[in-house]
Design an enzyme around this catalytic site. Structure first.
Site, PDB file in Angstrom:
ATOM      1  N   LYS A 160      -2.805   6.660   1.324  1.00 21.44           N
ATOM      2  CA  LYS A 160      -2.765   6.838   2.379  1.00 21.44           C
ATOM      3  C   LYS A 160      -1.917   8.040   2.603  1.00 21.44           C
ATOM      4  O   LYS A 160      -0.711   7.704   3.030  1.00 21.44           O
ATOM      5  CB  LYS A 160      -2.718   5.625   3.664  1.00 21.44           C
ATOM      6  CG  LYS A 160      -2.391   6.010   5.073  1.00 21.44           C
ATOM      7  CD  LYS A 160      -2.488   4.167   5.657  1.00 21.44           C
ATOM      8  CE  LYS A 160      -2.607   4.335   7.167  1.00 21.44           C
ATOM      9  NZ  LYS A 160      -4.062   4.292   7.601  1.00 21.44           N
ATOM     10  N   GLU A 170     -16.712   6.640   3.542  1.00 20.72           N
ATOM     11  CA  GLU A 170     -15.472   5.965   5.055  1.00 20.72           C
ATOM     12  C   GLU A 170     -16.081   6.180   6.468  1.00 20.72           C
ATOM     13  O   GLU A 170     -16.250   8.252   6.314  1.00 20.72           O
ATOM     14  CB  GLU A 170     -14.141   4.726   5.217  1.00 20.72           C
ATOM     15  CG  GLU A 170     -13.216   6.057   4.484  1.00 20.72           C
ATOM     16  CD  GLU A 170     -11.919   5.584   4.416  1.00 20.72           C
ATOM     17  OE1 GLU A 170     -11.730   5.251   5.372  1.00 20.72           O
ATOM     18  OE2 GLU A 170     -11.628   6.088   3.578  1.00 20.72           O
ATOM     19  N   ARG A 177       0.894  -0.986   0.206  1.00 22.52           N
ATOM     20  CA  ARG A 177      -0.213   0.206  -0.142  1.00 22.52           C
ATOM     21  C   ARG A 177       0.872   1.031   0.174  1.00 22.52           C
ATOM     22  O   ARG A 177       0.452   2.170  -0.550  1.00 22.52           O
ATOM     23  CB  ARG A 177      -1.270  -0.161   1.010  1.00 22.52           C
ATOM     24  CG  ARG A 177      -2.588   0.856   1.000  1.00 22.52           C
ATOM     25  CD  ARG A 177      -3.163   0.615   1.890  1.00 22.52           C
ATOM     26  NE  ARG A 177      -2.792   1.411   3.577  1.00 22.52           N
ATOM     27  CZ  ARG A 177      -3.679   0.368   4.667  1.00 22.52           C
ATOM     28  NH1 ARG A 177      -4.134  -0.213   4.212  1.00 22.52           N
ATOM     29  NH2 ARG A 177      -2.519   0.734   6.088  1.00 22.52           N
TER      30      ARG A 177
END
Ligand SMILES: *Cc1c(COP(=O)(O)O)cnc(C)c1O
Length: 339
Positions: free
Chosen positions: A183, A219, A80
Site C-alpha cells: 500500500k 482490481e 500490511r
C-alpha cells in the site's frame, strides 16, 4: 460530542484536535509525540517527496450502541504496513507502536467519533514517510510514522447503491513484480489517469486488467473485486493486487454463510457469468457493481437489472457492518475495544 451533522457528512477530510507522530532516527523509534498542527515539516530532500518512499493505511473506528469504540482488525493493517515498509526499504513500524499510536490518536479525538446509528465512522490514516535527506536514489535513514483521524460519512451518500465501472486496458496501475501488492502512494499516482478517464466518462471507478497479459481481472483502483455465482464468492488472485482486509473478511463471512470461496485468476470473459459483482475496501465496504464497460471494445456487462444490489452482496455487507459496529457478535475475533 461535536455539533456536527453526522448523517450528511461526506467521505472527506475534516480537521480534528490532534494527530500523533513518531520519528525513526539513528536506527530506533522515538517516543510518540502529540501534535495539534495539520502540517508536517519536511526536509526539501526527503525521500518521500522525491522517490516515493511513502506507505499508508486506512481503517475505521465505530461507536457501538453500548457507547464503546470498536476498531476493526487493526493488527492486519499493522502487518500490511510492515510489508509495505519492507517492500520499499523503509523502517518497519512495530505492531506495538502502531497499536499504541492508534489508540492515542482515537482517544485524543474522542469527540469526533460519530455516534452510533449515523452510518458515519472515524477514519484512521496511518502514514509512513522517508524523511531523511538524500539526492542519490537510496532509502532514507530517517522516517516519520504518524496517524491522523477524521470523521467520515458513509461512502455512498445515496446509500448502498450500485455503481458503473470502466475497464481501462490502455492504462496499468501496477506491474506483476512491482509494488501493486503493497500500500504505497506511488500506486495511486499511477492510477490517477485511469481514474480521471473513468470519471470523465461518467463512471465511478476504473477497473484494471492484469498488466502482463490483459486477460485477467486485477482490481478496481483503491478496492478489490469479487463476483458471486453458484453460491461461490470468487475474487481474483494476482501478484499486482493489494490484499484487501475487507475482501479477506468477506471471504470468511461467505464461508460462514455456507458459500464456497475461490481465490484464483479470473479471466475477463468470466465477468459476464457472475450473478453479482462488487468492489470492496474499507471506505465503502462493498460497492455493488451495476455495469462494467470495456473502454477498448465498448462491451457492456450488466449485473443489476433493476438497479438494485444483489441479495448476497447485501447480506455480506450487512453482516460485516453489523460486526464492525457491535450489532452482531464478534464471532471471528475481529474487533478491539478502545479506551
Ligand atoms: C487499501 C486498498 C484496498 C482495500 O483494502 P482494505 O484493507 O479492504 O481497505 C484495495 N486496493 C488497493 C489498491 C488499496 O490500496
Amino acid at each position: 460530542m461535536e455539533n456536527i451533522d453526522w448523517k450528511s457528512m461526506s467521505f472527506g477530510y475534516k480537521k480534528t484536535d490532534y494527530n500523533v507522530r513518531c520519528y525513526y532516527r539513528n536506527g530506533a523509534w522515538g517516543e510518540i509525540e502529540v501534535s495539534s498542527s495539520e502540517h508536517i515539516q519536511l526536509h526539501i530532500a526527503a525521500t518521500a517527496i522525491h522517490y516515493g518512499q511513502e506507505a499508508f493505511e486506512g481503517l475505521k473506528a465505530f461507536m457501538g450502541q453500548d457507547g464503546k469504540i470498536r476498531v476493526f482488525r487493526w493488527k492486519e493493517n499493522a502487518a500490511r504496513m510492515k510489508r509495505s515498509a519492507e517492500g520499499i526499504l523503509m523502517a518497519e513500524v512495530p505492531e506495538e507502536l502502531f497499536g499504541r499510536a492508534m489508540e492515542k490518536a482515537i482517544l485524543l479525538n474522542k469527540r469526533f467519533v460519530p455516534p452510533y446509528g449515523t452510518g458515519a465512522s472515524l477514519y484512521i490514516r496511518p502514514l509512513l514517510l522517508g524523511t531523511g535527506a538524500e539526492v542519490g536514489v537510496k532509502p532514507a535513514d530517517e522516517y516519520l510514522f504518524m496517524i491522523f483521524v477524521t470523521p467520515v460519512g458513509p461512502y455512498f451518500k445515496e446509500g448502498f447503491a450500485p455503481v458503473d465501472m470502466l475497464i481501462t486496458p490502455g492504462i496499468d496501475r501496477a506491474a506483476p513484480l512491482g509494488t501493486g501488492h503493497i500500500k504505497v502512494g506511488g500506486n495511486y499516482a499511477g492510477s490517477l489517469t485511469a481514474l480521471k478517464l473513468a470519471h470523465d466518462k461518467g463512471y465511478a471507478s476504473a477497473l484494471f486488467l492484469d498488466a502482463k497479459e490483459k486477460k485477467y481481472l486485477d482490481e478496481a483502483g483503491p478496492a478489490n473485486l469479487f463476483g458471486i455465482k453458484n453460491n461461490t464468492f470468487i475474487t481474483p488472485a494476482s501478484p499486482s493486487i493489494l490484499p484487501s482486509i475487507t475482501n479477506k473478511s468477506l471471504q470468511e463471512i461467505a464461508m460462514s454463510m455456507g458459500m464456497k470461496v475461490e481465490v484464483r485468476p479470473v479471466p475477463l470473459e468470466e465477468l459476464s457469468t457472475f450473478e453479482e459483482a462488487g468492489a470492496c475496501g474499507t471506505a465503502a465496504v462493498i460497492s455493488p457493481i451495476n455495469r462494467v464497460v470495456n473502454d477498448d471494445t465498448g462491451e457492456l456487462i450488466e449485473f443489476c437489472k433493476d438497479g438494485k444490489p444483489g441479495p448476497i452482496s447485501v447480506k455480506l455487507y450487512e453482516k460485516l457492518i453489523a460486526i464492525q459496529t457491535g450489532d452482531a457478535p464478534d464471532d471471528f475475533g475481529w474487533v478491539n475495544m478502545i479506551g
